[in-house]
Design a protein around this motif. Structure first.
Motif, PDB file in Angstrom:
ATOM      1  N   ARG A 129       0.862  -1.184   0.000  1.00  0.00           N
ATOM      2  CA  ARG A 129       0.000   0.000   0.000  1.00  0.00           C
ATOM      3  C   ARG A 129       0.895   1.230   0.000  1.00  0.00           C
ATOM      4  NH1 ARG A 129      -5.432  -0.720   1.351  1.00  0.00           N
ATOM      5  NH2 ARG A 129      -5.855  -2.816   2.114  1.00  0.00           N
ATOM      6  N   PHE A 166       0.784   5.620   0.169  1.00  0.00           N
ATOM      7  CA  PHE A 166      -0.057   6.768   0.471  1.00  0.00           C
ATOM      8  C   PHE A 166       0.772   8.035   0.344  1.00  0.00           C
ATOM      9  CE2 PHE A 166       1.878   5.762   4.494  1.00  0.00           C
ATOM     10  CZ  PHE A 166       1.982   6.967   5.184  1.00  0.00           C
ATOM     11  N   ASP A 178      -2.872  12.930  -0.077  1.00  0.00           N
ATOM     12  CA  ASP A 178      -4.212  13.146  -0.634  1.00  0.00           C
ATOM     13  C   ASP A 178      -5.312  12.435   0.160  1.00  0.00           C
ATOM     14  OD1 ASP A 178      -4.057  10.491  -1.413  1.00  0.00           O
ATOM     15  OD2 ASP A 178      -4.287  10.884  -3.551  1.00  0.00           O
ATOM     16  N   CYS A 187      -5.782   9.130   0.608  1.00  0.00           N
ATOM     17  CA  CYS A 187      -6.162   7.808   0.099  1.00  0.00           C
ATOM     18  C   CYS A 187      -4.988   6.842   0.181  1.00  0.00           C
ATOM     19  CB  CYS A 187      -6.618   7.902  -1.354  1.00  0.00           C
ATOM     20  SG  CYS A 187      -8.077   8.909  -1.586  1.00  0.00           S
ATOM     21  N   ASP A 188      -5.301   5.562   0.270  1.00  0.00           N
ATOM     22  CA  ASP A 188      -4.304   4.501   0.133  1.00  0.00           C
ATOM     23  C   ASP A 188      -4.413   3.926  -1.270  1.00  0.00           C
ATOM     24  OD1 ASP A 188      -3.471   4.770   2.711  1.00  0.00           O
ATOM     25  OD2 ASP A 188      -4.072   2.776   3.370  1.00  0.00           O
ATOM     26  N   TYR A 189      -3.289   3.533  -1.844  1.00  0.00           N
ATOM     27  CA  TYR A 189      -3.254   2.954  -3.186  1.00  0.00           C
ATOM     28  C   TYR A 189      -2.606   1.584  -3.112  1.00  0.00           C
ATOM     29  CZ  TYR A 189      -4.239   7.688  -4.749  1.00  0.00           C
ATOM     30  OH  TYR A 189      -4.821   8.919  -4.942  1.00  0.00           O
ATOM     31  N   LYS A 225      -7.275   1.946  -5.721  1.00  0.00           N
ATOM     32  CA  LYS A 225      -7.316   3.075  -4.809  1.00  0.00           C
ATOM     33  C   LYS A 225      -8.187   2.725  -3.622  1.00  0.00           C
ATOM     34  CE  LYS A 225      -8.284   7.999  -4.835  1.00  0.00           C
ATOM     35  NZ  LYS A 225      -8.658   9.143  -5.642  1.00  0.00           N
TER      36      LYS A 225
END
Length: 66
Positions: A38, A40, A43, A45-47, A66
């Motif tokens: 993951r 981050f 912003d 959010c985690d991606y 996302k």
């Protein structure tokens, strides 16, 4: 699943190289190509990202969600 901070812009479908600080941490955790992590940034959010290449001083990932 390991989670790492990066100060680059993250977008789903993008491939990017990670900063050396993140690469070092990935090496300590003995992560391998194909594993998911993951990412981050600021912003909120985690991606999800899949490791494409991982070497001592370089890592490339593909953002998969996302």
């Amino acid at each position: 699943m390991p989670r790492f901070f990066t100060n680059v812009c993250l977008q789903v479908g993008e491939q990017l190289s990670l900063p050396i600080e993140v690469v070092r941490h990935m090496m300590v955790l003995r992560l391998r190509v194909g594993e998911e992590v993951r990412l981050f940034n600021n912003d909120g959010c985690d991606y999800l990202a899949r490791i494409l290449d991982l070497h001592k001083r370089e890592a490339r990932v593909e953002i998969t969600g996302k």
